[in-house]
Design a protein around this motif. Structure first.
Motif, PDB file in Angstrom:
ATOM      1  N   THR A 234       0.826  -1.204   0.000  1.00  0.00           N
ATOM      2  CA  THR A 234       0.000   0.000   0.000  1.00  0.00           C
ATOM      3  C   THR A 234       0.862   1.256   0.000  1.00  0.00           C
ATOM      4  O   THR A 234       0.512   2.257  -0.632  1.00  0.00           O
ATOM      5  CB  THR A 234      -0.941  -0.001   1.223  1.00  0.00           C
ATOM      6  OG1 THR A 234      -1.699  -1.223   1.233  1.00  0.00           O
ATOM      7  CG2 THR A 234      -1.896   1.176   1.179  1.00  0.00           C
ATOM      8  N   VAL A 235       1.983   1.225   0.720  1.00  0.00           N
ATOM      9  CA  VAL A 235       2.920   2.355   0.686  1.00  0.00           C
ATOM     10  C   VAL A 235       3.323   2.658  -0.753  1.00  0.00           C
ATOM     11  O   VAL A 235       3.298   3.818  -1.200  1.00  0.00           O
ATOM     12  CB  VAL A 235       4.178   2.056   1.537  1.00  0.00           C
ATOM     13  CG1 VAL A 235       5.254   3.111   1.284  1.00  0.00           C
ATOM     14  CG2 VAL A 235       3.834   2.023   3.021  1.00  0.00           C
ATOM     15  N   GLU A 236       3.667   1.619  -1.490  1.00  0.00           N
ATOM     16  CA  GLU A 236       4.137   1.826  -2.863  1.00  0.00           C
ATOM     17  C   GLU A 236       3.003   2.247  -3.793  1.00  0.00           C
ATOM     18  O   GLU A 236       3.216   3.026  -4.733  1.00  0.00           O
ATOM     19  CB  GLU A 236       4.824   0.562  -3.361  1.00  0.00           C
ATOM     20  CG  GLU A 236       6.088   0.236  -2.571  1.00  0.00           C
ATOM     21  CD  GLU A 236       6.904  -0.895  -3.178  1.00  0.00           C
ATOM     22  OE1 GLU A 236       6.697  -1.216  -4.368  1.00  0.00           O
ATOM     23  OE2 GLU A 236       7.768  -1.443  -2.465  1.00  0.00           O
ATOM     24  N   ALA A 237       1.792   1.756  -3.526  1.00  0.00           N
ATOM     25  CA  ALA A 237       0.648   2.157  -4.346  1.00  0.00           C
ATOM     26  C   ALA A 237       0.340   3.644  -4.159  1.00  0.00           C
ATOM     27  O   ALA A 237      -0.085   4.325  -5.102  1.00  0.00           O
ATOM     28  CB  ALA A 237      -0.572   1.316  -3.987  1.00  0.00           C
ATOM     29  N   LEU A 238       0.579   4.144  -2.966  1.00  0.00           N
ATOM     30  CA  LEU A 238       0.269   5.537  -2.667  1.00  0.00           C
ATOM     31  C   LEU A 238       1.412   6.501  -2.976  1.00  0.00           C
ATOM     32  O   LEU A 238       1.183   7.643  -3.369  1.00  0.00           O
ATOM     33  CB  LEU A 238      -0.119   5.681  -1.197  1.00  0.00           C
ATOM     34  CG  LEU A 238      -1.451   5.070  -0.779  1.00  0.00           C
ATOM     35  CD1 LEU A 238      -1.580   5.057   0.739  1.00  0.00           C
ATOM     36  CD2 LEU A 238      -2.615   5.852  -1.401  1.00  0.00           C
ATOM     37  N   PHE A 239       2.653   6.039  -2.786  1.00  0.00           N
ATOM     38  CA  PHE A 239       3.793   6.963  -2.848  1.00  0.00           C
ATOM     39  C   PHE A 239       4.859   6.581  -3.871  1.00  0.00           C
ATOM     40  O   PHE A 239       5.851   7.288  -4.003  1.00  0.00           O
ATOM     41  CB  PHE A 239       4.428   7.082  -1.460  1.00  0.00           C
ATOM     42  CG  PHE A 239       3.460   7.531  -0.400  1.00  0.00           C
ATOM     43  CD1 PHE A 239       3.024   8.847  -0.351  1.00  0.00           C
ATOM     44  CD2 PHE A 239       2.967   6.630   0.533  1.00  0.00           C
ATOM     45  CE1 PHE A 239       2.123   9.262   0.619  1.00  0.00           C
ATOM     46  CE2 PHE A 239       2.068   7.034   1.511  1.00  0.00           C
ATOM     47  CZ  PHE A 239       1.636   8.351   1.550  1.00  0.00           C
TER      48      PHE A 239
ATOM     49  N   LEU B 146       8.744   4.700   4.185  1.00  0.00           N
ATOM     50  CA  LEU B 146       8.226   5.748   5.055  1.00  0.00           C
ATOM     51  C   LEU B 146       9.373   6.572   5.646  1.00  0.00           C
ATOM     52  O   LEU B 146      10.420   6.029   6.004  1.00  0.00           O
ATOM     53  CB  LEU B 146       7.386   5.145   6.182  1.00  0.00           C
ATOM     54  CG  LEU B 146       6.114   4.419   5.753  1.00  0.00           C
ATOM     55  CD1 LEU B 146       5.406   3.853   6.981  1.00  0.00           C
ATOM     56  CD2 LEU B 146       5.179   5.343   4.979  1.00  0.00           C
ATOM     57  N   THR B 147       9.145   7.874   5.761  1.00  0.00           N
ATOM     58  CA  THR B 147      10.171   8.805   6.228  1.00  0.00           C
ATOM     59  C   THR B 147       9.873   9.230   7.665  1.00  0.00           C
ATOM     60  O   THR B 147       8.940   9.990   7.916  1.00  0.00           O
ATOM     61  CB  THR B 147      10.208  10.065   5.338  1.00  0.00           C
ATOM     62  OG1 THR B 147      10.287   9.679   3.968  1.00  0.00           O
ATOM     63  CG2 THR B 147      11.391  10.941   5.709  1.00  0.00           C
ATOM     64  N   PRO B 148      10.647   8.762   8.655  1.00  0.00           N
ATOM     65  CA  PRO B 148      10.378   9.137  10.051  1.00  0.00           C
ATOM     66  C   PRO B 148      10.613  10.622  10.298  1.00  0.00           C
ATOM     67  O   PRO B 148      11.605  11.182   9.832  1.00  0.00           O
ATOM     68  CB  PRO B 148      11.385   8.288  10.847  1.00  0.00           C
ATOM     69  CG  PRO B 148      11.806   7.200   9.915  1.00  0.00           C
ATOM     70  CD  PRO B 148      11.744   7.794   8.547  1.00  0.00           C
TER      71      PRO B 148
ATOM     72  N   VAL C 245       5.962   8.742  13.753  1.00  0.00           N
ATOM     73  CA  VAL C 245       5.122   9.459  12.806  1.00  0.00           C
ATOM     74  C   VAL C 245       5.956   9.717  11.561  1.00  0.00           C
ATOM     75  O   VAL C 245       7.103  10.165  11.665  1.00  0.00           O
ATOM     76  CB  VAL C 245       4.637  10.803  13.381  1.00  0.00           C
ATOM     77  CG1 VAL C 245       3.782  11.543  12.360  1.00  0.00           C
ATOM     78  CG2 VAL C 245       3.862  10.582  14.669  1.00  0.00           C
ATOM     79  N   SER C 246       5.403   9.422  10.412  1.00  0.00           N
ATOM     80  CA  SER C 246       6.155   9.625   9.177  1.00  0.00           C
ATOM     81  C   SER C 246       5.778  10.944   8.507  1.00  0.00           C
ATOM     82  O   SER C 246       4.783  11.592   8.870  1.00  0.00           O
ATOM     83  CB  SER C 246       5.896   8.465   8.202  1.00  0.00           C
ATOM     84  OG  SER C 246       4.609   8.590   7.616  1.00  0.00           O
ATOM     85  N   LYS C 247       6.572  11.332   7.534  1.00  0.00           N
ATOM     86  CA  LYS C 247       6.300  12.547   6.764  1.00  0.00           C
ATOM     87  C   LYS C 247       5.073  12.369   5.878  1.00  0.00           C
ATOM     88  O   LYS C 247       4.361  13.333   5.580  1.00  0.00           O
ATOM     89  CB  LYS C 247       7.516  12.888   5.890  1.00  0.00           C
ATOM     90  CG  LYS C 247       7.357  14.144   5.040  1.00  0.00           C
ATOM     91  CD  LYS C 247       8.593  14.413   4.205  1.00  0.00           C
ATOM     92  CE  LYS C 247       8.721  13.383   3.068  1.00  0.00           C
ATOM     93  NZ  LYS C 247       9.848  13.695   2.163  1.00  0.00           N
ATOM     94  N   GLU C 248       4.809  11.135   5.497  1.00  0.00           N
ATOM     95  CA  GLU C 248       3.721  10.848   4.568  1.00  0.00           C
ATOM     96  C   GLU C 248       2.346  11.078   5.215  1.00  0.00           C
ATOM     97  O   GLU C 248       2.147  10.762   6.389  1.00  0.00           O
ATOM     98  CB  GLU C 248       3.817   9.408   4.056  1.00  0.00           C
ATOM     99  CG  GLU C 248       4.988   9.144   3.136  1.00  0.00           C
ATOM    100  CD  GLU C 248       6.337   9.092   3.833  1.00  0.00           C
ATOM    101  OE1 GLU C 248       7.365   9.172   3.157  1.00  0.00           O
ATOM    102  OE2 GLU C 248       6.353   8.951   5.088  1.00  0.00           O
TER     103      GLU C 248
END
Length: 209
Positions: free
Chosen positions: A38-43, A49-51, A62-65
């Protein structure tokens, strides 16, 4: 001077006793956990994910996304994505949020996603429809094994928790979750936090009738 030193010692003893009989309560805002697909589908392909901010539970952040959560009747924008990635995507909202979205989200423990409603997640770079995964998190206490022993509880126990203050109340049906990976904290959603006028540093105690 001796009186001042004695007062300091007494305050430290009181603080230590309080910490051994109570625990910090934290408000958990609406958020999503994502699996890598799902991360790759969205971003984008290969995205990680970027902490940006650590959470109280070790290794979580919490990530930047951010995403928009879209339901049949409404949407929630700028919803935080928490890391690290999980095996299955999960969307945690309050009962008020669920009504805004127009879905019937069950009250469940994290990870208990069978027969839960789906939702649409939207980012600047993508969009995905989840078949399931939306829950209202059951109020719970993360505990270390040492603290569980101290409080006389075990993993899976259901307890009541009393909160202090002008809007103090008793939370029923609080599940205990014990792991060496945890830090001892109670988590409630924003509906529950507002009900007890939760402030920074508020501590709860296990209530026995």
């Amino acid at each position: 001077m001796e009186t001042q030193n004695l007062n300091v010692i007494v305050e430290e003893i009181v603080k230590e006793l309080r910490n051994k009989t109570s625990f910090i309560i934290e408000a958990s805002a609406r958020h999503v956990h994502l699996d890598q697909e799902t991360v790759e589908a969205l971003f984008g392909d290969g995205h990680e994910l970027t902490p940006v901010k650590p959470l109280s539970q070790p290794g979580q952040f919490v990530s930047k996304e951010r995403v928009t959560v879209l339901g049949p009747n409404g949407q929630l924008e700028n919803v935080a994505v928490l890391g690290p990635v999980r095996k299955q995507s999960q969307v945690e909202v309050s009962l008020t949020d669920a009504r805004t979205l127009g879905i019937l989200a069950p009250i469940r423990e994290s990870g208990d996603l069978d027969q839960t409603p789906g939702i649409t997640l939207i980012s600047r770079g993508g969009r995905i429809n989840l078949d399931s995964g939306v829950i209202v998190a059951q109020r719970h206490i993360h505990m270390t094994p040492e603290d569980a022993h101290l409080f006389g509880v075990a993993n899976g126990d259901i307890v009541s928790v009393k909160t202090p203050g002008s809007r103090g109340l008793i939370f029923e049906n609080v599940v205990i979750r014990v792991s060496k990976k945890f830090a001892t904290r109670m988590h409630v959603d924003f509906d529950e936090a507002n009900a007890c006028n939760l402030g920074k540093g508020m501590r709860g105690t296990i209530y026995k009738k």
